[in-house]
Write an enzyme that holds these catalytic residues in place. Structure first.
Site, PDB file in Angstrom:
ATOM      1  N   HIS A 248       0.752  -0.716  -0.201  1.00  0.00           N
ATOM      2  CA  HIS A 248      -0.137   0.263  -0.221  1.00  0.00           C
ATOM      3  C   HIS A 248       0.859   1.697   0.073  1.00  0.00           C
ATOM      4  CE1 HIS A 248      -3.159  -2.919   0.754  1.00  0.00           C
ATOM      5  NE2 HIS A 248      -1.800  -2.839   2.378  1.00  0.00           N
TER       6      HIS A 248
ATOM      7  N   HIS B 224       3.557  -7.536   1.849  1.00  0.00           N
ATOM      8  CA  HIS B 224       3.058  -8.370   2.575  1.00  0.00           C
ATOM      9  C   HIS B 224       1.714  -8.982   2.217  1.00  0.00           C
ATOM     10  CE1 HIS B 224       0.552  -5.107   2.692  1.00  0.00           C
ATOM     11  NE2 HIS B 224      -0.497  -5.598   2.569  1.00  0.00           N
TER      12      HIS B 224
ATOM     13  N   GLU C 104      -1.049  -0.648   8.649  1.00  0.00           N
ATOM     14  CA  GLU C 104      -2.352  -1.341   8.963  1.00  0.00           C
ATOM     15  C   GLU C 104      -1.752  -2.644   9.810  1.00  0.00           C
ATOM     16  OE1 GLU C 104      -3.643  -3.275   5.728  1.00  0.00           O
ATOM     17  OE2 GLU C 104      -2.604  -4.708   5.557  1.00  0.00           O
TER      18      GLU C 104
ATOM     19  N   ARG D  96      -1.091  -5.139  -6.315  1.00  0.00           N
ATOM     20  CA  ARG D  96      -0.925  -6.195  -6.604  1.00  0.00           C
ATOM     21  C   ARG D  96       1.066  -6.055  -6.803  1.00  0.00           C
ATOM     22  NH1 ARG D  96      -4.618  -8.070  -9.089  1.00  0.00           N
ATOM     23  NH2 ARG D  96      -6.584  -8.134  -7.302  1.00  0.00           N
TER      24      ARG D  96
HETATM   25 ZN    ZN Z   1      -2.628  -4.847   2.689  1.00  0.00          ZN
END
Ligand code: ZN
Length: 311
Positions: free
Chosen positions: A96, A169, A113, A189
């Site tokens: 991200h 991740h 996150e 992605r």
């Molecule tokens: Zn994520």
């Protein structure tokens, strides 16, 4: 005026989803449920309030129209997003952008996150890179040398991972995750194991965006655990956006609300939330917000909660 908002989230079906969220007491729409958006003010996937005078309304609107419940927090929209994720297969490798890049290219917030793991059986995740030089990382991506690039670590119940924006991740098969994050949905992605869909197509990748967003340094984070007579408190994370801590309640405990409002996820056991004269049963799978109207509260029973607040 309601002091506590109990929430009902929305299920999202995914090709990699499963049926383990039924262990949280939910009726699942299928056996392909990948995500439960438990506390969300995001468009189309807003949580619904299920108690009191706001019953039937959604968190997005309540946050906008009743700022007093949130300590008059000065944010355009509900700032955090809390999900449960059941990975019955490997999720794609992703990254991200941080706030600066997300603002520049997507007119959005970035996404930092963290994951609190709930799976009893051991699993693994992709967490960061094996190299700490960005040019080297880009070279490995270009050469598709994924095994040389991606760092895989074991993960199991009670593990905690901090995933700041820029960290490469992936949640892997078997993982069951409580995810707490900035309310943003910008995901790039990087690699999808060359999997094909029903039509034989590869999923779209976002290679340039991923390479731009990747950060190679792994940010240190050390949870701190303190034991008290009736409970154990573990401070899991504090960053510029939010704080996360875990409470394992063994016996009746009183707390003071020290943040403008608190987001609570019940991850284990059952008990009661006591607000003065009012008692609310709570159990694994429940999510609720202790609003700014709460001063002191008590939790009774053998119950574990993961608590977070925005900053
Ligand atoms: Zn994520």
């Amino acid at each position: 005026m309601e002091k506590v908002l109990f929430l009902k989230g929305k299920f999202v079906e995914k090709i990699w989803g499963g049926d383990r969220l039924k262990n949280f007491g939910y009726d699942l729409p299928s056996n392909k449920v990948g995500e439960y958006w438990a506390i969300s003010g995001m468009d189309d996937l807003e949580s619904e309030i299920i108690n009191g005078s706001f019953k039937g309304q959604n968190l997005k609107d309540i946050y906008k129209d009743h700022k007093e419940l949130f300590g008059k927090e000065d944010k355009a929209s509900f700032p955090l997003l809390i999900k449960l994720i059941d990975a019955n297969d490997d999720l794609s490798i992703q990254v991200h952008p941080d706030d600066r890049l997300a603002q520049k290219y997507e007119n959005s917030l970035g996404k930092t996150e963290c994951w609190y793991m709930l799976n009893d059986e051991p699993s693994s995740i992709i967490y960061g890179l094996k190299v700490n030089d960005k040019n080297e990382a880009i070279k490995l991506i270009d050469e598709k040398r994924w095994d040389d690039l991606l760092r895989e670590v074991n993960s199991q119940k009670d593990d905690f991972f901090y995933v700041p924006a820029g960290t490469v991740h992936a949640i892997k098969k078997g993982s069951l995750v409580l995810e707490i994050q900035q309310a943003s949905d910008i995901t790039y992605r990087l690699y999808d194991y060359d999997r094909k869909d029903d039509q034989g197509n590869l999923r779209d990748l976002h290679l340039e965006e991923s390479k731009r967003s990747i950060k190679t340094e792994l940010v240190e984070n050390k949870p701190e655990k303190k034991e008290y007579e009736t409970y154990i408190r573990t401070d899991l994370l504090s960053n510029q956006y939010f704080e996360v801590r875990k409470f394992e309640i063994k016996d009746k405990t009183s707390f003071k609300r020290e943040k403008p409002y608190l987001l609570e996820a019940v991850t284990e056991g059952k008990g009661e939330l006591i607000l003065g004269e009012e008692r609310y049963p709570i159990k694994k799978g429940d999510f609720f917000i202790l609003t700014n109207l709460v001063d002191n509260f008590e939790i009774e029973g053998k119950v574990s909660l993961v608590e977070s607040n925005s900053k």
